[in-house]
Design a protein around this motif. Structure first.
Motif, PDB file in Angstrom:
ATOM      1  N   UNK A   1     -11.495 -44.537  69.965  1.00  8.71           N
ATOM      2  CA  UNK A   1     -11.786 -45.757  69.321  1.00  8.71           C
ATOM      3  C   UNK A   1     -13.516 -45.734  69.257  1.00  8.71           C
ATOM      4  N   UNK A   2     -14.113 -44.677  69.997  1.00 10.05           N
ATOM      5  CA  UNK A   2     -15.524 -45.018  70.171  1.00 10.05           C
ATOM      6  C   UNK A   2     -16.433 -43.828  70.358  1.00 10.05           C
ATOM      7  N   UNK A   3     -15.851 -42.776  70.837  1.00 11.51           N
ATOM      8  CA  UNK A   3     -16.781 -41.802  71.220  1.00 11.51           C
ATOM      9  C   UNK A   3     -16.522 -40.332  70.588  1.00 11.51           C
ATOM     10  N   UNK A   4     -15.434 -40.041  70.579  1.00 13.19           N
ATOM     11  CA  UNK A   4     -15.171 -38.871  69.816  1.00 13.19           C
ATOM     12  C   UNK A   4     -14.609 -37.441  70.275  1.00 13.19           C
ATOM     13  N   UNK A   5     -14.928 -37.370  71.666  1.00 13.68           N
ATOM     14  CA  UNK A   5     -14.728 -36.012  72.112  1.00 13.68           C
ATOM     15  C   UNK A   5     -12.986 -35.838  72.770  1.00 13.68           C
ATOM     16  N   UNK A   6     -12.257 -36.080  71.876  1.00 19.24           N
ATOM     17  CA  UNK A   6     -10.764 -35.856  71.993  1.00 19.24           C
ATOM     18  C   UNK A   6     -10.659 -34.669  71.677  1.00 19.24           C
ATOM     19  N   UNK A   7      -9.491 -33.800  72.156  1.00 17.96           N
ATOM     20  CA  UNK A   7      -9.030 -32.486  71.964  1.00 17.96           C
ATOM     21  C   UNK A   7      -7.614 -32.386  71.132  1.00 17.96           C
ATOM     22  N   UNK A   8      -6.678 -33.304  71.584  1.00 18.34           N
ATOM     23  CA  UNK A   8      -5.249 -33.157  71.470  1.00 18.34           C
ATOM     24  C   UNK A   8      -4.864 -34.650  70.592  1.00 18.34           C
ATOM     25  N   UNK A   9      -4.002 -34.589  70.054  1.00 17.39           N
ATOM     26  CA  UNK A   9      -3.343 -35.984  69.273  1.00 17.39           C
ATOM     27  C   UNK A   9      -3.201 -36.939  70.320  1.00 17.39           C
ATOM     28  N   UNK A  10      -2.966 -38.134  69.993  1.00 15.37           N
ATOM     29  CA  UNK A  10      -3.016 -39.229  70.656  1.00 15.37           C
ATOM     30  C   UNK A  10      -1.774 -39.237  71.628  1.00 15.37           C
ATOM     31  N   UNK A  11      -0.577 -38.868  71.139  1.00 20.76           N
ATOM     32  CA  UNK A  11       0.759 -38.824  72.186  1.00 20.76           C
ATOM     33  C   UNK A  11       0.543 -37.677  73.251  1.00 20.76           C
ATOM     34  N   UNK A  12       0.194 -36.627  72.799  1.00 25.06           N
ATOM     35  CA  UNK A  12      -0.031 -35.414  73.944  1.00 25.06           C
ATOM     36  C   UNK A  12      -1.133 -36.021  74.968  1.00 25.06           C
ATOM     37  N   UNK A  13      -2.116 -36.435  74.170  1.00 22.26           N
ATOM     38  CA  UNK A  13      -3.452 -36.814  75.194  1.00 22.26           C
ATOM     39  C   UNK A  13      -2.779 -37.818  76.079  1.00 22.26           C
ATOM     40  N   UNK A  14      -1.991 -38.870  75.904  1.00 24.30           N
ATOM     41  CA  UNK A  14      -1.510 -40.031  76.605  1.00 24.30           C
ATOM     42  C   UNK A  14      -0.493 -39.250  77.792  1.00 24.30           C
ATOM     43  N   UNK A  15       0.275 -38.224  77.244  1.00 29.88           N
ATOM     44  CA  UNK A  15       1.029 -37.854  78.370  1.00 29.88           C
ATOM     45  C   UNK A  15       0.262 -36.967  79.258  1.00 29.88           C
ATOM     46  N   UNK A  16      -0.851 -36.205  79.085  1.00 27.05           N
ATOM     47  CA  UNK A  16      -1.551 -35.726  80.246  1.00 27.05           C
ATOM     48  C   UNK A  16      -2.239 -36.729  81.043  1.00 27.05           C
ATOM     49  N   UNK A  17      -2.534 -37.867  80.544  1.00 22.81           N
ATOM     50  CA  UNK A  17      -3.067 -38.960  81.216  1.00 22.81           C
ATOM     51  C   UNK A  17      -2.235 -39.438  82.362  1.00 22.81           C
ATOM     52  N   UNK A  18      -0.910 -39.767  81.568  1.00 23.72           N
ATOM     53  CA  UNK A  18       0.311 -40.297  82.442  1.00 23.72           C
ATOM     54  C   UNK A  18       0.560 -39.499  83.603  1.00 23.72           C
ATOM     55  N   UNK A  19       0.724 -38.301  83.148  1.00 24.48           N
ATOM     56  CA  UNK A  19       1.236 -37.153  84.226  1.00 24.48           C
ATOM     57  C   UNK A  19       0.101 -37.218  85.304  1.00 24.48           C
ATOM     58  N   UNK A  20      -0.924 -37.133  85.162  1.00 27.26           N
ATOM     59  CA  UNK A  20      -2.260 -36.905  85.987  1.00 27.26           C
ATOM     60  C   UNK A  20      -2.226 -38.288  86.988  1.00 27.26           C
ATOM     61  N   UNK A  21      -2.269 -39.365  86.513  1.00 30.52           N
ATOM     62  CA  UNK A  21      -2.089 -40.791  87.130  1.00 30.52           C
ATOM     63  C   UNK A  21      -0.984 -40.737  88.008  1.00 30.52           C
TER      64      UNK A  21
END
Length: 278
Positions: A143-163
């Motif tokens: 949305x506002x910064x730009x330092x993403x690495x992976x597409x949205x779905x895999x990125x959300x999977x990483x966050x979900x697993x980490x939480x």
């Protein structure tokens, strides 16, 4: 109003830390140790852009950015050097890292375990006692910064697993710091800041819930570890109203949507930084 007959019990002091990191792990370590010796009570690690976006410092795409806006950390040796002589089981560490948060937390854990083994402490108990925060908000990177690495779905999977992982293995750790701050920096109004941040929180909590990794009876513990990074702009009255609305909406959302009954789990936990563009 009469004075109390005895002094009020003092709250626990705030954690005092400085957002810092530069040039190399060794130089950053020296800075951290100097600050801690002067009374700082926690650490806030700034990583450079190659580390934030998953590049090695010798990659041609990293040229000119290594060590500029933070410390480069690309392997466990870097992490050892960064925290050399600093007992992580006694520290409260914030790490401003998002797309590669899972890897940086894994390196941090590995160093903490090495330190525990060196002192004879139980590594599992050390992990359960680790305190700190990983920013880990990938949605605001889009949305506002730009330092993403992976597409949205895999990125959300990483966050979900980490939480889901930290709730059990590292219950004192804040696995995500949802960042409304950057939204206002990118042009959002205070109202839009709340709207997008709450939407981000819903997306993350829904993902964790729907993953099935956390039983419903423990979901309050997930909600209790969510924290926010909020903007404070020059619209004084509007900003005060924003925070009142933020806390009320969070309380209603976590109770009604996620069934969290414990008021302590529903507390709105946040840090605030003043607006830079204004």
């Amino acid at each position: 109003m009469p004075f109390p007959s005895k002094p009020l019990e003092r709250d626990r002091p705030w954690v005092m830390r400085t957002y810092a990191g530069h040039s190399s792990p060794a130089e950053s370590n020296a800075l951290y140790r100097r600050n801690l010796a002067k009374g700082q009570t926690g650490l806030s690690v700034a990583f450079d852009l190659p580390t934030q976006t998953g590049y090695d410092p010798d990659d041609e795409l990293a040229v000119g950015e290594v060590g500029k806006v933070g410390v480069p950390v690309t392997h466990i040796g870097d992490m050892r050097a960064l925290f050399d002589g600093i007992p992580l089981d006694e520290m409260n560490t914030s790490m401003t890292i998002n797309a590669t948060a899972m890897w940086l937390l894994a390196l941090y854990q590995a160093v903490a375990i090495e330190q525990a083994e060196g002192t004879g402490a139980d590594p599992d108990e050390v992990l359960r006692g680790l305190a700190g925060t990983t920013q880990n908000d990938i949605i605001k990177e889009y949305l506002s910064r730009g330092t993403y690495v992976f597409p949205p779905a895999p990125s959300m999977r990483l966050i979900t697993d980490m939480v889901a992982y930290t709730v059990t293995a590292m219950p004192k750790w804040n696995p995500i710091n949802i960042c409304s701050y950057h939204l206002q920096e990118a042009g959002a109004t205070p109202e839009q800041e709340i709207a997008y941040a709450i939407s981000t929180a819903i997306a993350v909590l829904d993902s964790v819930r729907d993953s099935g990794q956390v039983p419903q009876e423990k979901f309050g513990e997930v909600v209790a570890r969510i924290s926010f990074f909020v903007n404070a702009g020059v619209r004084f009255v509007e900003e005060m109203c924003k925070m009142r609305a933020f806390t009320q909406l969070w309380d209603e959302l976590t109770k009604e949507r996620y069934g969290v009954e414990d008021p302590k789990h529903r507390r709105f936990r946040y840090g605030v930084q003043v607006n830079s563009w204004a």
